[in-house]
Design a protein around this motif. Structure first.
Motif, PDB file in Angstrom:
ATOM      1  N   THR A 249      57.457  97.463  14.992  1.00  0.00           N
ATOM      2  CA  THR A 249      57.399  97.836  13.578  1.00  0.00           C
ATOM      3  C   THR A 249      57.263  96.615  12.675  1.00  0.00           C
ATOM      4  O   THR A 249      56.465  96.607  11.736  1.00  0.00           O
ATOM      5  N   GLU A 250      58.041  95.570  12.960  1.00  0.00           N
ATOM      6  CA  GLU A 250      57.986  94.361  12.140  1.00  0.00           C
ATOM      7  C   GLU A 250      56.606  93.710  12.187  1.00  0.00           C
ATOM      8  O   GLU A 250      56.042  93.338  11.159  1.00  0.00           O
ATOM      9  N   VAL A 251      56.076  93.552  13.384  1.00  0.00           N
ATOM     10  CA  VAL A 251      54.764  92.911  13.536  1.00  0.00           C
ATOM     11  C   VAL A 251      53.669  93.782  12.916  1.00  0.00           C
ATOM     12  O   VAL A 251      52.740  93.281  12.269  1.00  0.00           O
ATOM     13  N   TYR A 252      53.783  95.083  13.080  1.00  0.00           N
ATOM     14  CA  TYR A 252      52.830  96.012  12.453  1.00  0.00           C
ATOM     15  C   TYR A 252      52.826  95.822  10.931  1.00  0.00           C
ATOM     16  O   TYR A 252      51.783  95.910  10.283  1.00  0.00           O
ATOM     17  N   ASN A 253      54.001  95.520  10.380  1.00  0.00           N
ATOM     18  CA  ASN A 253      54.136  95.315   8.933  1.00  0.00           C
ATOM     19  C   ASN A 253      53.915  93.867   8.506  1.00  0.00           C
ATOM     20  O   ASN A 253      54.419  93.424   7.470  1.00  0.00           O
ATOM     21  N   ASP A 254      53.168  93.127   9.321  1.00  0.00           N
ATOM     22  CA  ASP A 254      52.771  91.743   9.009  1.00  0.00           C
ATOM     23  C   ASP A 254      53.927  90.767   8.936  1.00  0.00           C
ATOM     24  O   ASP A 254      53.868  89.765   8.214  1.00  0.00           O
ATOM     25  N   LYS A 255      54.988  91.034   9.683  1.00  0.00           N
ATOM     26  CA  LYS A 255      56.102  90.098   9.749  1.00  0.00           C
ATOM     27  C   LYS A 255      56.147  89.463  11.144  1.00  0.00           C
ATOM     28  O   LYS A 255      55.552  89.969  12.081  1.00  0.00           O
ATOM     29  N   VAL A 256      56.860  88.366  11.240  1.00  0.00           N
ATOM     30  CA  VAL A 256      57.034  87.697  12.528  1.00  0.00           C
ATOM     31  C   VAL A 256      58.331  88.191  13.157  1.00  0.00           C
ATOM     32  O   VAL A 256      59.317  88.415  12.448  1.00  0.00           O
ATOM     33  N   PHE A 257      58.330  88.372  14.474  1.00  0.00           N
ATOM     34  CA  PHE A 257      59.548  88.838  15.136  1.00  0.00           C
ATOM     35  C   PHE A 257      59.997  87.816  16.185  1.00  0.00           C
ATOM     36  O   PHE A 257      59.254  87.464  17.094  1.00  0.00           O
ATOM     37  N   TYR A 258      61.248  87.356  16.028  1.00  0.00           N
ATOM     38  CA  TYR A 258      61.876  86.456  16.994  1.00  0.00           C
ATOM     39  C   TYR A 258      62.922  87.255  17.766  1.00  0.00           C
ATOM     40  O   TYR A 258      63.806  87.861  17.157  1.00  0.00           O
ATOM     41  N   CYS A 259      62.841  87.251  19.069  1.00  0.00           N
ATOM     42  CA  CYS A 259      63.816  87.961  19.899  1.00  0.00           C
ATOM     43  C   CYS A 259      65.225  87.476  19.572  1.00  0.00           C
ATOM     44  O   CYS A 259      65.445  86.276  19.394  1.00  0.00           O
ATOM     45  N   ARG A 260      66.161  88.402  19.486  1.00  0.00           N
ATOM     46  CA  ARG A 260      67.519  88.008  19.091  1.00  0.00           C
ATOM     47  C   ARG A 260      68.210  87.157  20.151  1.00  0.00           C
ATOM     48  O   ARG A 260      69.228  86.530  19.884  1.00  0.00           O
ATOM     49  N   HIS A 261      67.681  87.124  21.371  1.00  0.00           N
ATOM     50  CA  HIS A 261      68.262  86.287  22.424  1.00  0.00           C
ATOM     51  C   HIS A 261      67.637  84.894  22.460  1.00  0.00           C
ATOM     52  O   HIS A 261      67.741  84.188  23.455  1.00  0.00           O
ATOM     53  N   THR A 262      67.008  84.498  21.371  1.00  0.00           N
ATOM     54  CA  THR A 262      66.389  83.176  21.282  1.00  0.00           C
ATOM     55  C   THR A 262      67.439  82.088  21.486  1.00  0.00           C
ATOM     56  O   THR A 262      68.453  82.049  20.792  1.00  0.00           O
ATOM     57  N   SER A 263      67.173  81.193  22.420  1.00  0.00           N
ATOM     58  CA  SER A 263      68.114  80.093  22.686  1.00  0.00           C
ATOM     59  C   SER A 263      67.902  78.977  21.669  1.00  0.00           C
ATOM     60  O   SER A 263      66.869  78.905  20.993  1.00  0.00           O
ATOM     61  N   ALA A 264      68.888  78.100  21.571  1.00  0.00           N
ATOM     62  CA  ALA A 264      68.767  76.951  20.666  1.00  0.00           C
ATOM     63  C   ALA A 264      67.580  76.079  21.082  1.00  0.00           C
ATOM     64  O   ALA A 264      66.859  75.551  20.236  1.00  0.00           O
ATOM     65  N   ARG A 265      67.365  75.966  22.400  1.00  0.00           N
ATOM     66  CA  ARG A 265      66.248  75.143  22.893  1.00  0.00           C
ATOM     67  C   ARG A 265      64.914  75.745  22.469  1.00  0.00           C
ATOM     68  O   ARG A 265      64.009  75.032  22.015  1.00  0.00           O
ATOM     69  N   LEU A 266      64.788  77.065  22.594  1.00  0.00           N
ATOM     70  CA  LEU A 266      63.534  77.720  22.211  1.00  0.00           C
ATOM     71  C   LEU A 266      63.323  77.601  20.701  1.00  0.00           C
ATOM     72  O   LEU A 266      62.200  77.322  20.254  1.00  0.00           O
ATOM     73  N   ALA A 267      64.369  77.792  19.924  1.00  0.00           N
ATOM     74  CA  ALA A 267      64.241  77.640  18.465  1.00  0.00           C
ATOM     75  C   ALA A 267      63.743  76.242  18.124  1.00  0.00           C
ATOM     76  O   ALA A 267      62.851  76.067  17.284  1.00  0.00           O
ATOM     77  N   SER A 268      64.288  75.239  18.816  1.00  0.00           N
ATOM     78  CA  SER A 268      63.874  73.855  18.584  1.00  0.00           C
ATOM     79  C   SER A 268      62.406  73.650  18.967  1.00  0.00           C
ATOM     80  O   SER A 268      61.646  72.985  18.248  1.00  0.00           O
ATOM     81  N   LEU A 269      61.983  74.231  20.093  1.00  0.00           N
ATOM     82  CA  LEU A 269      60.588  74.115  20.532  1.00  0.00           C
ATOM     83  C   LEU A 269      59.638  74.763  19.523  1.00  0.00           C
ATOM     84  O   LEU A 269      58.564  74.228  19.222  1.00  0.00           O
ATOM     85  N   ILE A 270      60.040  75.920  18.991  1.00  0.00           N
ATOM     86  CA  ILE A 270      59.198  76.614  18.005  1.00  0.00           C
ATOM     87  C   ILE A 270      59.080  75.780  16.733  1.00  0.00           C
ATOM     88  O   ILE A 270      57.999  75.639  16.163  1.00  0.00           O
ATOM     89  N   VAL A 271      60.198  75.203  16.307  1.00  0.00           N
ATOM     90  CA  VAL A 271      60.208  74.397  15.083  1.00  0.00           C
ATOM     91  C   VAL A 271      59.286  73.185  15.223  1.00  0.00           C
ATOM     92  O   VAL A 271      58.572  72.812  14.285  1.00  0.00           O
ATOM     93  N   LYS A 272      59.265  72.583  16.413  1.00  0.00           N
ATOM     94  CA  LYS A 272      58.438  71.382  16.635  1.00  0.00           C
ATOM     95  C   LYS A 272      56.984  71.719  16.956  1.00  0.00           C
ATOM     96  O   LYS A 272      56.146  70.830  17.044  1.00  0.00           O
ATOM     97  N   SER A 273      56.695  72.997  17.123  1.00  0.00           N
ATOM     98  CA  SER A 273      55.332  73.413  17.488  1.00  0.00           C
ATOM     99  C   SER A 273      54.441  73.532  16.250  1.00  0.00           C
ATOM    100  O   SER A 273      54.891  73.354  15.120  1.00  0.00           O
ATOM    101  N   LYS A 274      53.182  73.868  16.494  1.00  0.00           N
ATOM    102  CA  LYS A 274      52.231  74.058  15.389  1.00  0.00           C
ATOM    103  C   LYS A 274      52.391  75.434  14.742  1.00  0.00           C
ATOM    104  O   LYS A 274      51.749  75.726  13.743  1.00  0.00           O
ATOM    105  N   PHE A 275      53.213  76.273  15.332  1.00  0.00           N
ATOM    106  CA  PHE A 275      53.394  77.635  14.822  1.00  0.00           C
ATOM    107  C   PHE A 275      54.125  77.604  13.495  1.00  0.00           C
ATOM    108  O   PHE A 275      55.255  77.138  13.404  1.00  0.00           O
ATOM    109  N   ASN A 276      53.480  78.090  12.444  1.00  0.00           N
ATOM    110  CA  ASN A 276      54.117  78.152  11.131  1.00  0.00           C
ATOM    111  C   ASN A 276      53.543  79.333  10.354  1.00  0.00           C
ATOM    112  O   ASN A 276      52.572  79.195   9.616  1.00  0.00           O
ATOM    113  N   PRO A 277      54.138  80.507  10.528  1.00  0.00           N
ATOM    114  CA  PRO A 277      53.591  81.713   9.898  1.00  0.00           C
ATOM    115  C   PRO A 277      53.707  81.723   8.378  1.00  0.00           C
ATOM    116  O   PRO A 277      53.096  82.540   7.716  1.00  0.00           O
ATOM    117  N   HIS A 278      54.507  80.794   7.825  1.00  0.00           N
ATOM    118  CA  HIS A 278      54.736  80.812   6.374  1.00  0.00           C
ATOM    119  C   HIS A 278      53.895  79.785   5.626  1.00  0.00           C
ATOM    120  O   HIS A 278      54.013  79.657   4.416  1.00  0.00           O
TER     121      HIS A 278
END
Length: 225
Positions: free
Chosen positions: A122-151
């Motif tokens: 539903t979130e993605v259908y409504n043009d939002k980004v969805f992060y799994c609630r089980h996201t680890s601190a390491r994965l959050a850090s990897l995403i932050v350092k990546s080229k991914f920036n939906p905003h």
């Protein structure tokens, strides 16, 4: 079956038949979802997307012949507005980042419960980004350092000093009750702030708040330790 305006047309892809069948069975029971097709590899997924032009695509990352990352890149060349959610095992964090960089709008771990899967769709259908609630601190850090920036194309919202305080405490995994006690606010007031913060960030859960806050320098990694 004809698609009514309240239904989300979905295509799913996974090379594990038992997992895919279970997912299809659950999704097929949802009144707001039309499961248009299933694919067992990336090549088949691309074909199904061409045939059905779904609203949302839910795909495994590791698949034979053409993996989810390559399939995502190919689909987005054909349909730049395609909304893709990655399905992943818990130990595939670098692949999740690769999927996001390839153009996926969200990700789920394969052990996600039914409600989280439906929320992601539903979130993605409504043009939002969805992060799994089980996201680890390491994965959050990897995403932050990546080229991914939906905003990056959006005007970032302005947060009040109080909201910034609460964002930091949410990132530290404090409950509304604990935040209230620390800031001398009622639990209900904190919950009101939390709802407003989630709306401003266009995220669904704490994992989304953490990634957003790190990406936009509202908190540092050191403060999370």
């Amino acid at each position: 079956m004809s698609l009514n305006h309240n239904q989300i047309k979905l295509v799913i892809a996974d090379d594990h038949e038992i997992f895919r069948d279970g997912l299809a069975l659950m999704l097929g029971k949802q009144p707001h979802i039309e499961l248009a097709a299933q694919a067992e590899d990336g090549n088949e997924l691309v074909d199904m997307v061409k045939k059905y032009e779904p609203d949302v695509i839910l795909t495994d990352i590791k698949m034979p012949r053409l993996d989810g990352i390559a399939a995502t890149q190919e689909i987005l060349k054909l349909y730049p507005a395609a909304k893709i959610i990655a399905l992943s095992m818990f130990d595939e964090e670098s692949l999740i980042v690769d999927m996001l960089e390839a153009g996926a709008k969200g990700y789920l771990l394969k052990n996600a419960d039914k409600q989280e899967i439906l929320d992601a769709i539903t979130e993605v259908y409504n043009d939002k980004v969805f992060y799994c609630r089980h996201t680890s601190a390491r994965l959050a850090s990897l995403i932050v350092k990546s080229k991914f920036n939906p905003h990056k194309k959006q005007q970032l919202p302005v947060f009040t000093d109080r909201e910034k305080e609460i964002i930091k405490l949410i990132c530290k995994q404090l409950t509304a009750q604990e935040i209230g006690e620390q800031l001398f606010l009622s639990k209900r007031t904190v919950e009101g702030y939390r709802i407003k913060i989630l709306e401003k960030m266009s995220v669904k859960n704490t994992a989304g708040v953490v990634v957003y806050a790190l990406k936009n320098n509202l908190i540092s990694e050191e403060e999370l330790l």
